[in-house]
Write a protein that holds these residues in place. Sequence first.
Motif, PDB file in Angstrom:
ATOM      1  N   THR A 201     -10.968   5.942 -15.178  1.00 25.41           N
ATOM      2  CA  THR A 201     -10.892   5.073 -16.498  1.00 25.41           C
ATOM      3  C   THR A 201      -9.812   5.246 -17.499  1.00 25.41           C
ATOM      4  N   THR A 202      -8.968   6.311 -17.635  1.00 25.06           N
ATOM      5  CA  THR A 202      -7.436   6.728 -18.224  1.00 25.06           C
ATOM      6  C   THR A 202      -7.117   6.071 -17.591  1.00 25.06           C
ATOM      7  N   LEU A 203      -6.311   5.628 -15.887  1.00 24.71           N
ATOM      8  CA  LEU A 203      -5.080   4.866 -15.774  1.00 24.71           C
ATOM      9  C   LEU A 203      -5.005   3.605 -16.462  1.00 24.71           C
ATOM     10  N   PRO A 204      -5.951   2.456 -17.239  1.00 26.12           N
ATOM     11  CA  PRO A 204      -5.196   1.213 -17.821  1.00 26.12           C
ATOM     12  C   PRO A 204      -3.990   2.107 -18.935  1.00 26.12           C
ATOM     13  N   ARG A 205      -4.357   2.864 -19.346  1.00 26.97           N
ATOM     14  CA  ARG A 205      -3.289   3.419 -20.355  1.00 26.97           C
ATOM     15  C   ARG A 205      -2.220   3.472 -20.454  1.00 26.97           C
ATOM     16  N   HIS A 206      -2.016   4.143 -19.573  1.00 23.09           N
ATOM     17  CA  HIS A 206      -0.647   4.663 -18.475  1.00 23.09           C
ATOM     18  C   HIS A 206      -0.457   5.054 -17.431  1.00 23.09           C
TER      19      HIS A 206
ATOM     20  N   HIS B 263     -14.280   1.304  -6.347  1.00 17.33           N
ATOM     21  CA  HIS B 263     -13.835   1.717  -7.279  1.00 17.33           C
ATOM     22  C   HIS B 263     -13.928   0.725  -8.294  1.00 17.33           C
ATOM     23  N   GLY B 264     -13.763  -0.135  -8.176  1.00 14.97           N
ATOM     24  CA  GLY B 264     -12.834  -2.103  -8.221  1.00 14.97           C
ATOM     25  C   GLY B 264     -11.772  -1.908  -9.081  1.00 14.97           C
ATOM     26  N   VAL B 265     -11.160  -1.354  -8.186  1.00 18.30           N
ATOM     27  CA  VAL B 265      -9.225  -1.929  -8.233  1.00 18.30           C
ATOM     28  C   VAL B 265      -9.027  -2.641  -7.655  1.00 18.30           C
ATOM     29  N   PRO B 266      -7.732  -3.138  -7.521  1.00 18.54           N
ATOM     30  CA  PRO B 266      -7.384  -4.276  -6.543  1.00 18.54           C
ATOM     31  C   PRO B 266      -7.082  -3.077  -5.771  1.00 18.54           C
ATOM     32  N   VAL B 267      -6.386  -3.606  -4.590  1.00 15.94           N
ATOM     33  CA  VAL B 267      -5.745  -3.059  -3.770  1.00 15.94           C
ATOM     34  C   VAL B 267      -4.649  -2.520  -3.312  1.00 15.94           C
ATOM     35  N   ASP B 268      -3.753  -3.564  -4.537  1.00 16.86           N
ATOM     36  CA  ASP B 268      -2.246  -2.620  -4.276  1.00 16.86           C
ATOM     37  C   ASP B 268      -2.377  -1.717  -5.618  1.00 16.86           C
TER      38      ASP B 268
ATOM     39  N   VAL C 280      -9.141  12.393   5.359  1.00 14.35           N
ATOM     40  CA  VAL C 280      -8.297  11.673   4.510  1.00 14.35           C
ATOM     41  C   VAL C 280      -8.165  11.780   2.812  1.00 14.35           C
ATOM     42  N   GLY C 281      -7.577  11.230   2.311  1.00 12.04           N
ATOM     43  CA  GLY C 281      -7.247  11.165   1.713  1.00 12.04           C
ATOM     44  C   GLY C 281      -6.626   9.935   0.325  1.00 12.04           C
ATOM     45  N   TYR C 282      -7.171   9.578  -0.792  1.00  9.41           N
ATOM     46  CA  TYR C 282      -5.930   8.874  -2.043  1.00  9.41           C
ATOM     47  C   TYR C 282      -5.716   8.950  -3.135  1.00  9.41           C
ATOM     48  N   ALA C 283      -4.852   8.019  -2.765  1.00 10.56           N
ATOM     49  CA  ALA C 283      -4.996   7.694  -5.137  1.00 10.56           C
ATOM     50  C   ALA C 283      -4.423   6.091  -5.283  1.00 10.56           C
ATOM     51  N   ILE C 284      -4.947   6.524  -6.263  1.00  9.63           N
ATOM     52  CA  ILE C 284      -4.834   4.708  -7.523  1.00  9.63           C
ATOM     53  C   ILE C 284      -4.361   5.248  -8.550  1.00  9.63           C
TER      54      ILE C 284
ATOM     55  N   VAL D 298      -1.110   0.184  12.083  1.00 11.97           N
ATOM     56  CA  VAL D 298      -0.065   0.731  10.852  1.00 11.97           C
ATOM     57  C   VAL D 298      -0.355   1.849   9.667  1.00 11.97           C
ATOM     58  N   TYR D 299      -1.215   0.622   9.814  1.00  7.22           N
ATOM     59  CA  TYR D 299      -1.409   0.867   8.197  1.00  7.22           C
ATOM     60  C   TYR D 299      -2.685   0.500   7.785  1.00  7.22           C
ATOM     61  N   PRO D 300      -3.856   1.906   7.247  1.00  5.01           N
ATOM     62  CA  PRO D 300      -5.315   1.652   6.965  1.00  5.01           C
ATOM     63  C   PRO D 300      -5.650   0.492   5.806  1.00  5.01           C
ATOM     64  N   THR D 301      -5.204  -0.720   6.048  1.00  2.00           N
ATOM     65  CA  THR D 301      -5.647  -1.274   5.143  1.00  2.00           C
ATOM     66  C   THR D 301      -7.183  -1.459   5.502  1.00  2.00           C
ATOM     67  N   ALA D 302      -7.817  -1.247   6.287  1.00  7.23           N
ATOM     68  CA  ALA D 302      -9.325  -1.969   6.086  1.00  7.23           C
ATOM     69  C   ALA D 302      -9.967  -0.827   4.925  1.00  7.23           C
ATOM     70  N   LEU D 303      -9.229   0.261   5.177  1.00  8.02           N
ATOM     71  CA  LEU D 303      -9.950   1.641   4.591  1.00  8.02           C
ATOM     72  C   LEU D 303      -9.489   1.493   2.853  1.00  8.02           C
ATOM     73  N   ALA D 304      -7.820   1.410   2.476  1.00  5.15           N
ATOM     74  CA  ALA D 304      -8.052   0.779   1.419  1.00  5.15           C
ATOM     75  C   ALA D 304      -8.883  -0.082   0.937  1.00  5.15           C
ATOM     76  N   GLU D 305      -9.284  -1.577   1.302  1.00  2.00           N
ATOM     77  CA  GLU D 305      -9.477  -2.624   0.830  1.00  2.00           C
ATOM     78  C   GLU D 305     -11.288  -1.947   0.207  1.00  2.00           C
ATOM     79  N   ALA D 306     -11.931  -0.600   0.930  1.00  2.18           N
ATOM     80  CA  ALA D 306     -13.046  -0.676   0.836  1.00  2.18           C
ATOM     81  C   ALA D 306     -12.850   0.628  -0.345  1.00  2.18           C
ATOM     82  N   ILE D 307     -11.785   0.932  -0.712  1.00  6.12           N
ATOM     83  CA  ILE D 307     -12.028   2.137  -1.354  1.00  6.12           C
ATOM     84  C   ILE D 307     -11.855   1.422  -2.969  1.00  6.12           C
ATOM     85  N   ALA D 308     -10.793   0.318  -2.979  1.00  5.90           N
ATOM     86  CA  ALA D 308     -10.654  -0.269  -3.740  1.00  5.90           C
ATOM     87  C   ALA D 308     -12.012  -1.279  -4.352  1.00  5.90           C
ATOM     88  N   ALA D 309     -12.783  -1.363  -3.623  1.00  5.63           N
ATOM     89  CA  ALA D 309     -13.544  -2.482  -3.808  1.00  5.63           C
ATOM     90  C   ALA D 309     -15.204  -1.251  -4.306  1.00  5.63           C
TER      91      ALA D 309
END
Length: 336
Positions: A183-188, A52-57, A208-212, A39-50
């Motif tokens: 690298t800019t995200l944490p401040r904004h 880029h070194g960011v939390p999956v949420d 396939v695309g993604y947003a962080i 229903v939602y591509p959770t495994a892909l989201a987890e792979a992207i998060a890993a």
Amino acid sequence: MSEEQIHRAAANESPYPPPRAVLDAVTAAATRVNRYPEVYPTALAEAIAAHHGVPVDHVAVGAGGAGLIQQMLHLVARGRRRGEALFAWRSFEGYPLIAEGMGVPVRRVPLRGHHHDLDAMAKAVRRRTKLIFLCSPNNPTGTAIGQADLDRFLDRVPRRVFVVLDEVYRDFATDPATADGLTTLPRHPNLVVLRSFSKSYGLAGLRVGYAIGHPGPVAGLRAVTMPFLVPEVAQVAAIAALAAEPEYAARRRALAAERERITRALVATGMPVPPSEGNFIWLPLGERSAGFGAACAAQGLMVHTFPGEGVRVTIGTPESNDLLLQVAGTGGFVRS
């Protein structure tokens, strides 16, 4: 002219077929196309998060960069008073097409010398402005926003306004001054970064695309994601592509080298080519654009012509790139 003789340089696709590991993953998943994907591509989201070194949420997955643009616009289109979207022009053609199709008003801020005029864009923000698109590297001009310029711009934009940094071509950038949205995200907290598997990973046909971003806007994006949006074939291909990063990195270096070779050759002959950080170059030919596009087509080179403005040419194989130089050198389009 047969299909094999045509050089596709109009859509910014990768000239390389997928690596063997990606093809194997697609082949295996193709045997299951009678079944719905997650229903939602959770495994892909987890792979992207890993990756880029960011939390999956902090990750939202969508149907390519364009699909996520539509989801962002959906967020600002809700309610009695629809917000407006602001972007540079010329930039990605999808911004006004998708926005206007959804009834979201748009405003365009002219480029300054092929670059985003961030000062003018910051001054253009008004009460109705809810969403700003920044395309870096910019499609079609190839110019990138510098990190210092991005930081100053974000400091001037009210936090109630979402800023979408569209970085679908960021992997091709070689200039160290190019802004890095991650690298800019944490401040904004109002910044959302878009990336895609279509360009540097060569999976354009799978969408396939993604947003962080921060959990708040990412949760909003996930809330407007259609169920079963990303087919399993696309999901496994993207996961395999992340695992094949060294091979893709080598391909990007080869494309960047070709981009610099072609740019130097055109500039040496008098063609005013702005420096590009994407997998394409921009030829600001003005009224000569249509003629140049026709001359390319006659030689089997398909380019993207913007009549009266310029021509965008995707960097492809050396053979394709040499054909571009041939047309530029023999068609009377270069000014000495």
